[in-house]
Design a protein around this motif. Structure first.
Motif, short mmCIF file in Angstrom:
data_model
loop_
_atom_site.label_atom_id
_atom_site.label_comp_id
_atom_site.label_asym_id
_atom_site.label_seq_id
_atom_site.Cartn_x
_atom_site.Cartn_y
_atom_site.Cartn_z
N LYS A 188 -54.72 -22.30 -50.22
CA LYS A 188 -54.90 -22.27 -49.15
C LYS A 188 -53.94 -22.87 -47.93
O LYS A 188 -54.70 -24.58 -47.99
CB LYS A 188 -56.10 -21.80 -48.17
N PRO A 189 -52.73 -23.10 -47.43
CA PRO A 189 -51.84 -24.29 -46.67
C PRO A 189 -52.98 -24.89 -45.55
O PRO A 189 -53.95 -24.33 -44.72
CB PRO A 189 -51.22 -23.76 -45.63
N GLU A 190 -52.78 -26.61 -45.27
CA GLU A 190 -53.81 -26.93 -44.41
C GLU A 190 -52.83 -27.09 -43.18
O GLU A 190 -54.02 -27.45 -42.54
CB GLU A 190 -53.49 -28.51 -44.56
N ASN A 191 -51.79 -25.93 -42.64
CA ASN A 191 -52.11 -25.36 -41.78
C ASN A 191 -52.29 -24.31 -41.29
O ASN A 191 -51.72 -22.91 -40.68
CB ASN A 191 -50.03 -26.15 -41.24
N MET B 63 -56.36 -27.11 -33.77
CA MET B 63 -55.38 -25.70 -33.85
C MET B 63 -54.50 -26.27 -33.60
O MET B 63 -52.90 -26.64 -33.63
CB MET B 63 -55.82 -24.35 -33.15
N PHE B 64 -54.13 -27.26 -32.05
CA PHE B 64 -52.85 -27.28 -31.54
C PHE B 64 -52.34 -28.84 -31.83
O PHE B 64 -51.42 -28.63 -31.46
CB PHE B 64 -53.40 -27.40 -29.78
N ILE B 65 -53.25 -29.56 -32.39
CA ILE B 65 -52.91 -31.17 -32.19
C ILE B 65 -52.85 -30.86 -33.86
O ILE B 65 -52.08 -31.85 -33.70
CB ILE B 65 -53.82 -31.85 -31.99
N GLY B 66 -53.66 -30.75 -34.27
CA GLY B 66 -53.39 -30.89 -35.92
C GLY B 66 -54.44 -31.29 -36.22
O GLY B 66 -54.54 -32.81 -36.13
N VAL B 67 -54.35 -31.47 -38.20
CA VAL B 67 -54.91 -32.61 -39.36
C VAL B 67 -54.04 -32.64 -39.81
O VAL B 67 -54.50 -31.81 -40.67
CB VAL B 67 -56.87 -31.90 -39.16
N PRO B 68 -53.32 -33.89 -39.97
CA PRO B 68 -53.33 -34.86 -39.15
C PRO B 68 -52.83 -34.64 -37.86
O PRO B 68 -51.91 -33.64 -37.44
CB PRO B 68 -52.72 -36.21 -39.67
N GLY C 3 -49.80 -33.60 -35.49
CA GLY C 3 -48.97 -32.54 -35.57
C GLY C 3 -48.99 -31.51 -36.69
O GLY C 3 -48.22 -30.73 -36.48
N ASN C 4 -49.58 -31.37 -37.23
CA ASN C 4 -49.85 -30.07 -38.69
C ASN C 4 -50.64 -29.54 -38.09
O ASN C 4 -51.90 -28.86 -37.93
CB ASN C 4 -51.02 -30.78 -39.15
#
Length: 319
Positions: free
Chosen positions: A221-224, A278-283, A285-286
């Motif tokens: 599973k991709p992290e994004n 979802m919108f900002i990402g982890v980290p 940008g992701n």
């Protein structure tokens, strides 16, 4: 006036039905709104009781959420629910969860669209003189519970008694036991771009296999992916869940295809944390890859009080 238990919730933990209408209303300026609100409080109980009797299996419901500004205008109880506020945008480097106005939100569910239609007609008769309808979205069950993107929606939802536990306020805010934080977003999908992806590429966006609805293993599973970023745990590894009642909607002749995202939760902070992921990402940008194909056009927070609180503001018998 009919008495109900102090912590009896509105029907927020019910399962999505075959047909749904979602509506958002905003009160007009310089208008006396309290009499209409009192009539609506009575009407909610009346509609729920009536259609439970009139429809096969009793699977029909009307749930009302109240926004922060409306809560103040209507002089509803203070202090307010701890996390009720005007939703503020969550902005990432590429996508934004926008914030849009709304004083009242109605979630109308029925086995037959006629049920939803009649409930909204009755609500509109009361509200039309004092409020404007900002949104009216007609949702429907698509095949075996799939979104228009073709994947089963809400697989991670709580089931059984867990739905009530995650959706309804308990000791988190004793003054508002039986209430629920209600957050909504209207998403439109870029189906032309989405359908150009191969099935394998779509699966990597979602984090699940399309046909079977089985979640990908962590090493695949991709992290994004959506399932990676939209699922939450607390510091001890316990699941933090919301109850999603998302429904597809669309107008194919206008090339409009969408999902109405609706979440019930015992705290808004859980939903907000999911939006940040979802919108900002982890980290940072992701971001969630699904947002490259799905744009949020609305975003509003409401609180669905217990039936006991609604009864307190009912101007006529709710039976």
């Amino acid at each position: 006036m009919k008495r109900v238990p102090e912590d009896e919730s509105q029907n927020v933990a019910d399962y999505p039905n075959n047909n749904t209408i979602f509506t958002v209303w905003k009160f007009k300026e310089n208008t006396e709104i309290k009499p209409a609100f009192e009539r609506i409080c009575a009407l909610i109980a009346n509609l729920n009781h009536s259609f439970i009797i009139r429809t096969p299996g009793g699977r029909s419901s009307c749930v009302m959420g109240i926004g922060y500004d409306a809560w103040i205008k209507l002089s509803l109880p203070t202090p307010l629910p701890k996390e009720l506020k005007n939703f503020e945008p969550v902005a990432g480097s590429k996508h934004t969860a926008v914030a849009t106005p709304g004083d009242l939100h109605f979630h109308l569910r029925g086995t037959d669209m006629a049920v939803c239609f009649d409930m909204l007609t009755a609500i509109t008769e009361v509200l039309y003189p004092v409020a404007d309808s900002l949104e009216e979205v007609h949702g429907f069950r698509y095949w075996d519970g799939r979104s228009i993107l073709g994947f089963v929606d809400g697989t991670e939802n709580p089931v059984g008694n867990e739905r009530q536990g995650f959706a309804v306020v308990d000791d988190e805010d004793p003054l508002y036991k039986g209430g629920s934080y209600l957050f909504v977003q209207k998403y439109l999908h870029d189906m032309q771009a989405w359908t150009k992806l191969s099935t394998e590429a779509q699966e990597k966006v979602i984090g699940r296999y399309k046909l079977s609805d089985i979640e990908m293993s962590d090493d695949v599973k991709p992290e994004n992916s959506h399932s990676f970023l939209a699922n939450l745990e607390d510091e001890d590894g316990n699941d933090l869940k919301i109850v999603r009642d998302n429904m597809p909607f669309g107008n194919p002749s206008r090339r409009e295809f969408g999902t109405y995202f609706i979440a019930y939760a015992n705290t808004f902070s859980t939903t907000h944390k999911m939006l940040e992921r979802m919108f900002i990402g982890v980290p940072s940008g992701n971001h969630d890859r699904i947002l490259d194909f799905s744009t949020a056009h609305t975003g509003s927070l409401f609180f669905a009080p217990s039936m006991n609180i609604l009864n307190d503001y009912t101007a006529e018998p709710a039976s």
